[in-house]
Write a protein that holds these residues in place. Sequence first.
Motif, PDB file in Angstrom:
ATOM      1  N   LYS A 237      33.589  34.864  33.961  1.00 31.83           N
ATOM      2  CA  LYS A 237      33.658  33.724  34.873  1.00 31.83           C
ATOM      3  C   LYS A 237      35.096  33.292  35.111  1.00 31.83           C
ATOM      4  N   SER A 238      35.905  33.330  34.068  1.00 33.16           N
ATOM      5  CA  SER A 238      37.301  32.948  34.185  1.00 33.16           C
ATOM      6  C   SER A 238      38.054  33.891  35.139  1.00 33.16           C
TER       7      SER A 238
ATOM      8  N   LYS B 182      36.716  35.844  37.434  1.00 36.32           N
ATOM      9  CA  LYS B 182      36.152  35.703  38.787  1.00 36.32           C
ATOM     10  C   LYS B 182      36.706  34.442  39.449  1.00 36.32           C
ATOM     11  N   SER B 183      36.794  33.362  38.709  1.00 37.56           N
ATOM     12  CA  SER B 183      37.295  32.109  39.251  1.00 37.56           C
ATOM     13  C   SER B 183      38.777  32.213  39.620  1.00 37.56           C
ATOM     14  N   GLU B 184      39.578  32.818  38.743  1.00 39.35           N
ATOM     15  CA  GLU B 184      41.023  32.870  38.955  1.00 39.35           C
ATOM     16  C   GLU B 184      41.434  33.930  39.976  1.00 39.35           C
ATOM     17  N   TYR B 185      40.795  35.109  39.935  1.00 38.54           N
ATOM     18  CA  TYR B 185      41.230  36.227  40.778  1.00 38.54           C
ATOM     19  C   TYR B 185      40.178  36.701  41.782  1.00 38.54           C
ATOM     20  N   ASN B 186      38.978  36.109  41.744  1.00 43.51           N
ATOM     21  CA  ASN B 186      37.854  36.533  42.577  1.00 43.51           C
ATOM     22  C   ASN B 186      37.554  38.017  42.390  1.00 43.51           C
ATOM     23  N   ARG B 187      37.455  38.441  41.115  1.00 46.70           N
ATOM     24  CA  ARG B 187      37.200  39.833  40.770  1.00 46.70           C
ATOM     25  C   ARG B 187      36.090  39.949  39.744  1.00 46.70           C
ATOM     26  N   ILE B 188      35.305  40.985  39.889  1.00 47.18           N
ATOM     27  CA  ILE B 188      34.339  41.378  38.864  1.00 47.18           C
ATOM     28  C   ILE B 188      34.744  42.784  38.449  1.00 47.18           C
TER      29      ILE B 188
END
Length: 175
Positions: free
Chosen positions: A17-18, A20-26
């Motif tokens: 989640k961190s 994804k939130s910071e870099y918009n990556r999975i």
Amino acid sequence: MKSIDRFIKNIIFKRMKSIKSEYNRILPLGDYFLNRWEKAEFADFGENSSVYDSCLILGKVSVGKNCWIGPFTILDGSGGELKIGDNCNISAGVQIYTHDTVDRVIKDEIIKTAPVSIGHNCYIGPNAVIAKGVTIGNFVVIGANSFVNKNVEDFSKLICSSTKVVSKINKENFL
């Protein structure tokens, strides 16, 4: 045991989640445990280089400084040394080989091997394949999905699977 599993899952999901939130990556799972710069350091790559966890590194591979090695790549130095210079981007899905088994399969001969060298300031586009024995010069751009089985001169751009030089890069822009 279930509480330990739940605890580990919570840690992983918190990290996911961190990111994804910071870099918009999975990312692939391994990239949540070890960052790209730590893997590059472990592989003895040059300063400020990074390599995704999903990259397969085989044999003798050397990578210069300030390089980015993308996800799902293969750096195969098992048939001879693979050298990548400074300031290079190796895009997602790129495969670089220092051997091939064509003659072994067709003619029952030995595996053919040869080193590969990539100069400084090169961009290798997504899903490009570089065959054994190739030398790529400095300031070279290889387009996506290209198959490179011949040497490439400095300041060249290649596209498609023909490995035909399509244009020259203006040297004055870099000197």
